[in-house]
Motif scaffolding. Sequence first.
Motif, PDB file in Angstrom:
ATOM      1  N   THR A  60       0.824  -1.201   0.000  1.00 21.61           N
ATOM      2  CA  THR A  60       0.000   0.000   0.000  1.00 21.61           C
ATOM      3  C   THR A  60       0.863   1.257   0.000  1.00 21.61           C
ATOM      4  O   THR A  60       0.602   2.212  -0.747  1.00 21.61           O
ATOM      5  CB  THR A  60      -0.934   0.010   1.226  1.00 21.61           C
ATOM      6  OG1 THR A  60      -1.744  -1.175   1.211  1.00 21.61           O
ATOM      7  CG2 THR A  60      -1.835   1.238   1.221  1.00 21.61           C
ATOM      8  N   VAL A  79      -6.252   2.741   0.520  1.00 23.11           N
ATOM      9  CA  VAL A  79      -6.639   1.429   1.043  1.00 23.11           C
ATOM     10  C   VAL A  79      -6.695   0.456  -0.120  1.00 23.11           C
ATOM     11  O   VAL A  79      -7.383   0.718  -1.120  1.00 23.11           O
ATOM     12  CB  VAL A  79      -8.013   1.489   1.744  1.00 23.11           C
ATOM     13  CG1 VAL A  79      -8.433   0.089   2.191  1.00 23.11           C
ATOM     14  CG2 VAL A  79      -7.963   2.443   2.926  1.00 23.11           C
ATOM     15  N   MET A  81      -8.047  -3.033  -1.528  1.00 23.33           N
ATOM     16  CA  MET A  81      -9.192  -3.887  -1.200  1.00 23.33           C
ATOM     17  C   MET A  81      -9.343  -4.970  -2.258  1.00 23.33           C
ATOM     18  O   MET A  81      -8.725  -4.919  -3.320  1.00 23.33           O
ATOM     19  CB  MET A  81     -10.463  -3.040  -1.135  1.00 23.33           C
ATOM     20  CG  MET A  81     -10.760  -2.309  -2.414  1.00 23.33           C
ATOM     21  SD  MET A  81     -12.184  -1.211  -2.283  1.00 23.33           S
ATOM     22  CE  MET A  81     -12.200  -0.501  -3.938  1.00 23.33           C
ATOM     23  N   THR A  94     -10.011   9.637   1.195  1.00 26.57           N
ATOM     24  CA  THR A  94      -9.477   8.271   1.193  1.00 26.57           C
ATOM     25  C   THR A  94      -9.729   7.619  -0.165  1.00 26.57           C
ATOM     26  O   THR A  94     -10.874   7.560  -0.623  1.00 26.57           O
ATOM     27  CB  THR A  94     -10.123   7.418   2.301  1.00 26.57           C
ATOM     28  OG1 THR A  94      -9.816   7.988   3.565  1.00 26.57           O
ATOM     29  CG2 THR A  94      -9.598   5.990   2.254  1.00 26.57           C
ATOM     30  N   ARG A  96      -9.714   4.270  -2.312  1.00 21.22           N
ATOM     31  CA  ARG A  96      -9.767   2.806  -2.178  1.00 21.22           C
ATOM     32  C   ARG A  96      -9.560   2.191  -3.554  1.00 21.22           C
ATOM     33  O   ARG A  96     -10.241   2.575  -4.512  1.00 21.22           O
ATOM     34  CB  ARG A  96     -11.106   2.373  -1.586  1.00 21.22           C
ATOM     35  CG  ARG A  96     -11.346   2.910  -0.183  1.00 21.22           C
ATOM     36  CD  ARG A  96     -12.771   2.657   0.284  1.00 21.22           C
ATOM     37  NE  ARG A  96     -13.077   1.237   0.332  1.00 21.22           N
ATOM     38  CZ  ARG A  96     -12.809   0.449   1.376  1.00 21.22           C
ATOM     39  NH1 ARG A  96     -12.211   0.959   2.442  1.00 21.22           N
ATOM     40  NH2 ARG A  96     -13.130  -0.823   1.361  1.00 21.22           N
TER      41      ARG A  96
END
Length: 272
Positions: A60, A79, A81, A94, A96
């Motif tokens: 990450t 993030v 995922m 944020t 993702r």
Amino acid sequence: MAHDTAAQLGFDLFGMAPSATAPAETSSAMSLPMSPSAPVDAETAEPRPARGRTALRARTAVLFSRLQDLGLRGVDALVLMRTRTVMVSLIGRTLRVHEGYADAPERVLHAVVAFAIARTKTERQAARDVILAYDVERAPVARRRESARPGDLPMLAQLAEAHRQLNARWFEGTLQAIPVRLSGRMATRLGHFDPGSKHTPPEIVLSRTHITRHGWREAMHTLLHEMVHQWQHETARPVDHGAEFRRKAREVGITPAARRDVTPLEKKRRAG
């Protein structure tokens, strides 16, 4: 295809949610190169993928650094995922990203950055096309199979033959022969097309209630609607209800929209 609700197409690649501090949310995918400190197999002297939370944090961090080098701004956290539906989303500050993009080439990561910082629909669409053109493996999903009901086999045989005939008439026989099955769980949808994955084959699902309540002619309209989605998928087009769908829908003679009003048979009989 939905009746009075938005259609669901098996998976939703991009879903937008406005944010007060950042562009709208969407989905896409990203991948990251192996961390320079990944463990090495002493016998082969070749990099061996790291595992666990420490490795995920390292991947990450490396990806976040690469995206920042490519111009990512206004994002405080990244993030990684693994989902089937959302590939890239920006919620607040944020970002993702599907972990399948961890090893994506630079042009794809450029598109992820462009998508995250886009201020116009045109910019976002251009980035979206590049992101989705890079294939990633989505997490497998187990399909919940329904037990066959008495009388299903003849109807399924009729639907398979209808698919073959409609394929020959409107698509020059170019579509794959895929299963058409019935579902009793669809409360508002008339049918849907599932493009499948590496783990599951594509299929078309029609509402059993729709067929019995609205009749065979309406069911054929729904089947053709889902076949247009199948055509989109097999010709590498976005599976949606956009301009390409509407053009093809008009060409094959169906309602060029995600939703349509369907009149129950008993009302049709009374009107007649």
